[in-house]
Design an enzyme around this catalytic site. Structure first.
Site, PDB file in Angstrom:
ATOM      1  N   PRO A   1       0.729  -1.165   0.121  1.00  0.00           N
ATOM      2  CA  PRO A   1       0.020  -0.095   0.159  1.00  0.00           C
ATOM      3  C   PRO A   1       0.804   1.268  -0.108  1.00  0.00           C
ATOM      4  O   PRO A   1       0.332   2.363   0.118  1.00  0.00           O
ATOM      5  CB  PRO A   1      -0.946  -0.199   1.466  1.00  0.00           C
ATOM      6  CG  PRO A   1       0.040  -0.870   2.245  1.00  0.00           C
ATOM      7  CD  PRO A   1       1.143  -1.843   1.359  1.00  0.00           C
ATOM      8  N   TYR A   2       2.049   1.240  -0.151  1.00  0.00           N
ATOM      9  CA  TYR A   2       2.928   2.378   0.074  1.00  0.00           C
ATOM     10  C   TYR A   2       2.721   3.478  -1.000  1.00  0.00           C
ATOM     11  O   TYR A   2       2.422   4.444  -0.893  1.00  0.00           O
ATOM     12  CB  TYR A   2       4.479   1.999  -0.196  1.00  0.00           C
ATOM     13  CG  TYR A   2       5.527   3.007   0.236  1.00  0.00           C
ATOM     14  CD1 TYR A   2       5.588   3.497   1.462  1.00  0.00           C
ATOM     15  CD2 TYR A   2       5.990   3.661  -0.865  1.00  0.00           C
ATOM     16  CE1 TYR A   2       6.327   4.633   1.912  1.00  0.00           C
ATOM     17  CE2 TYR A   2       7.255   4.809  -0.740  1.00  0.00           C
ATOM     18  CZ  TYR A   2       7.275   5.283   0.608  1.00  0.00           C
ATOM     19  OH  TYR A   2       8.313   6.134   0.946  1.00  0.00           O
ATOM     20  N   GLY A   3       2.443   2.927  -2.305  1.00  0.00           N
ATOM     21  CA  GLY A   3       2.184   3.801  -3.725  1.00  0.00           C
ATOM     22  C   GLY A   3       0.924   4.625  -3.281  1.00  0.00           C
ATOM     23  O   GLY A   3       0.784   5.803  -3.332  1.00  0.00           O
TER      24      GLY A   3
ATOM     25  N   ARG B   1       1.278   7.231  -0.279  1.00  0.00           N
ATOM     26  CA  ARG B   1       1.763   8.565  -0.658  1.00  0.00           C
ATOM     27  C   ARG B   1       1.052   9.198  -1.518  1.00  0.00           C
ATOM     28  O   ARG B   1       1.271  10.582  -1.730  1.00  0.00           O
ATOM     29  CB  ARG B   1       3.190   8.098  -1.024  1.00  0.00           C
ATOM     30  CG  ARG B   1       4.077   7.875   0.150  1.00  0.00           C
ATOM     31  CD  ARG B   1       4.067   8.961   1.002  1.00  0.00           C
ATOM     32  NE  ARG B   1       5.309   8.713   2.092  1.00  0.00           N
ATOM     33  CZ  ARG B   1       5.299   8.834   3.305  1.00  0.00           C
ATOM     34  NH1 ARG B   1       4.061   9.504   3.753  1.00  0.00           N
ATOM     35  NH2 ARG B   1       6.221   8.770   4.372  1.00  0.00           N
TER      36      ARG B   1
END
Length: 256
Positions: free
Chosen positions: A164-166, A169
């Site tokens: 879920p990082y993308g 951010r």
């Protein structure tokens, strides 16, 4: 050119400031004459890193995912510094918290644990909202203030295996743009700042190929642009997306 930016007496709150980009920005701002408070979930670590950074740095415990913890932490920062002039939203979790081998063995979104997804979004997106929601009304009451939201390259936001990082951010970047629109004309500015590439921080997995480590950016690359954004020279800078690796060119164009 960038070493000339000073911020004497400017009071800065940096979330997630105990390591990586946060600690590098804190060091640069302290060198510029600012008073800095760094936050981290572990109170002992926050205080220890603050002592290492110098007498003008204060370490405060804050879990940016929790509204009550944010309120208590910001109150402590205000008491310690006498107020806040600049908020740097930086606290975040990296991909290795949901996939320790994310660079060499990316996992599809359906393999991401739901709890890991929620925790990262709560930290990397909701955390920016909660801290800004608490600090910005103080800025508005004072008639001025600056918010700097730390972001990342657009290519990383939609990279394979980066859930879920993308998405978190990308959401934080959209949040920043809307914050800037909401605050336009108030005397409170909002800007985005990002390194411009993979950086040598704790977010890099242990199995990162040694031959590629030399290409990683030094976190200190964030120093010149954050000093600028905290300095009097940035008083009219609002709703900009500044890439640290391109800062000299951006600054020349802005000045022109």
């Amino acid at each position: 050119m960038t070493e000339d930016f000073h911020a004497p007496g400017v009071r800065v709150l940096i979330t997630g400031g105990t390591s990586g980009l946060g600690a590098a920005m804190a060091a640069a701002l302290l060198e510029a004459g600012a008073a800095v408070a760094i936050t981290g979930r572990d109170p002992d670590r926050a205080e220890a890193v603050a002592r290492e950074l110098g007498p003008d740095c204060t370490g405060v415990a804050m879990d940016v995912r929790d509204e009550d913890a944010v309120e208590h932490g910001v109150d402590r920062v205000v008491d310690a510094l006498g107020g806040v002039d600049v908020l740097v939203n930086n606290a975040g979790l990296g991909m290795r918290t949901v996939n320790p081998r994310f660079l060499t063995d990316p996992q599809p979104f359906w393999a991401v644990p739901p709890d890991g997804f929620r925790d990262m979004v709560d930290t990397n997106l909701t955390g920016y909202f909660l801290v800004a929601r608490n600090v910005v009304p103080r800025f508005l009451a004072a008639g001025s203030g600056r918010v700097v939201n730390i972001s990342m390259n657009h290519s990383t936001m939609n990279r394979k295996g980066f859930v879920p990082y993308g998405p978190a951010r990308a959401g934080a970047e959209a949040l920043s743009r809307i914050m800037a629109a909401d605050l336009d004309g108030t005397g409170v500015t909002v800007n985005l700042l990002l390194p411009g590439g993979a950086t040598a921080t704790g977010m890099i997995p242990d199995d990162f190929p040694p031959e590629h480590r030399g290409r990683l950016l030094d976190p200190a690359i964030m120093g010149p642009p954050i000093r600028f954004l905290a300095s009097p020279a940035a008083a009219d800078v609002h709703d900009e997306r500044i890439v640290a690796t391109e800062f000299e060119n951006w600054l020349a164009a802005h000045t022109a």
